[in-house]
Design a protein around this motif. Sequence first.
Motif, mmCIF file in Angstrom:
data_model
loop_
_atom_site.group_PDB
_atom_site.id
_atom_site.type_symbol
_atom_site.label_atom_id
_atom_site.label_comp_id
_atom_site.label_asym_id
_atom_site.label_seq_id
_atom_site.Cartn_x
_atom_site.Cartn_y
_atom_site.Cartn_z
ATOM 1 N N PHE A 167 -11.048 2.104 3.795
ATOM 2 C CA PHE A 167 -9.958 1.348 3.144
ATOM 3 C C PHE A 167 -9.191 0.578 4.210
ATOM 4 O O PHE A 167 -9.038 1.049 5.332
ATOM 5 N N GLU A 168 -8.754 -0.631 3.854
ATOM 6 C CA GLU A 168 -8.063 -1.466 4.837
ATOM 7 C C GLU A 168 -6.671 -1.845 4.402
ATOM 8 O O GLU A 168 -5.975 -2.584 5.094
ATOM 9 N N ARG A 169 -6.277 -1.412 3.208
ATOM 10 C CA ARG A 169 -4.888 -1.615 2.774
ATOM 11 C C ARG A 169 -4.472 -0.407 1.958
ATOM 12 O O ARG A 169 -5.311 0.286 1.361
ATOM 13 N N TYR A 170 -3.170 -0.125 1.968
ATOM 14 C CA TYR A 170 -2.657 0.996 1.205
ATOM 15 C C TYR A 170 -2.787 0.705 -0.289
ATOM 16 O O TYR A 170 -2.653 -0.449 -0.717
ATOM 17 N N GLY A 171 -3.042 1.729 -1.060
ATOM 18 C CA GLY A 171 -3.145 1.514 -2.506
ATOM 19 C C GLY A 171 -3.759 2.710 -3.206
ATOM 20 O O GLY A 171 -3.851 3.803 -2.648
ATOM 21 N N SER A 172 -4.199 2.480 -4.448
ATOM 22 C CA SER A 172 -4.801 3.534 -5.259
ATOM 23 C C SER A 172 -6.276 3.674 -4.848
ATOM 24 O O SER A 172 -6.780 2.885 -4.044
ATOM 25 N N PRO A 173 -7.012 4.650 -5.407
ATOM 26 C CA PRO A 173 -8.408 4.851 -4.985
ATOM 27 C C PRO A 173 -9.295 3.616 -5.119
ATOM 28 O O PRO A 173 -10.330 3.527 -4.473
#
Length: 324
Positions: free
Chosen positions: A6-12
């Motif tokens: 993953f490269e950005r914060y967020g949901s699955p």
Amino acid sequence: MRAIVFERYGSPEVLELRDVATPTPARGEVLVEVVAVSINLSDWESLHGTPAYARIGGLFRPRRTILGSDIAGRVVAVGDGVTRFHVGDEIFGDNLPRNGGFAEYVAMPASALAPKPAALSFAEASAVPQAGVIASQAVALAEPGSRMLINGGGGGSGSFAIQLAVAKGVEVTAVDNAGKLDFMRQLGAHRVIDYRAEDFTRTGPYDVIVDLVAHRSVFAYRRALAKGGRCVMVGGTARTMVRMLTIGGLLGLATGVRLGVLMVREGPAHFAAMAEQCAAGSVSICIDRVFGLKDAPAALAWHGEGRALGKVVVAVGDAGRSPD
Ligand SMILES: NC(=O)c1ccc[n+]([C@@H]2O[C@H](COP(=O)([O-])OP(=O)(O)OC[C@H]3O[C@@H](n4cnc5c(N)ncnc54)[C@H](OP(=O)(O)O)[C@@H]3O)[C@@H](O)[C@H]2O)c1
């Protein structure tokens, strides 16, 4: 190698299965072929970048792009200076805060690993390090015969903590969502509370409160404590942590209780002993579900949406349970 990145914060949904370079073990490190990796709330927090402390070192973008700290697998290469482990050894360990376990291979310090007990499967061993250590250090605060409340008792750490506390002769009240009440009773909790239906800080009093998901005011915790009691936050909001460390200390001094944060001592010296207890059969490892590597986003969602009873595991390699 394949990894969940993953490269950005967020949901699955921000997680992707990709081919990435296999890491090379540096001096003091071993390269592990990951067989199983268990999910901790810290993975969910790092994915979302909340609470605020989950962004340490990566304010706008994640610094470590592969999640997964608690792994079990086999040593496939050793870096310079490593004498404790050899190629082929079956090991398990905790790579927090470097992570990297949602991948076919992870390079991690030899000092973060212990030999896997033969009586535990890879999935079981991966479930122990972080959750088992939190549980044993939290339960160490309670004396036999005392009254202990565990908030977040139906998750990974809580499922170990309830069992350890009951075995020690502690009277346990466990709090979680309604879907986990029977599970916590089966683990031995004497009383269970649905956090959506009842405010545990208006029950008690308790000699020890362990909050794995703390978000209440220090005054609320104080209200639920017995004279001389102690409340520790293990995880929860950054705001609660700041309050515990400031107003909590002062309030405690003024009212004869202790309010603070449990700083968990990590590493094999702590988690290996817990794994031995599990291998001996005195503590059960509660694994709710095992997912394959490509389904790691679904595994994180299953855990993060609060459906898991105990631990969720991702089988990466030859655990025999991976559907991919
Ligand atoms: N202090 C330290 O040194 C240290 C070290 C490592 C980790 N940690 C922290 O320790 C925590 C360990 O968590 P874990 O891995 O055991 O988590 P977990 O497996 O996710 O369990 C947490 C449980 O709390 C429940 N919950 C959520 N909101 C709640 C609420 N308002 N009231 C009561 N229960 C609630 C969750 O269920 P639902 O969400 O379904 O309701 C879940 O069953 C994490 O926050 C981690 O960051 C601390």
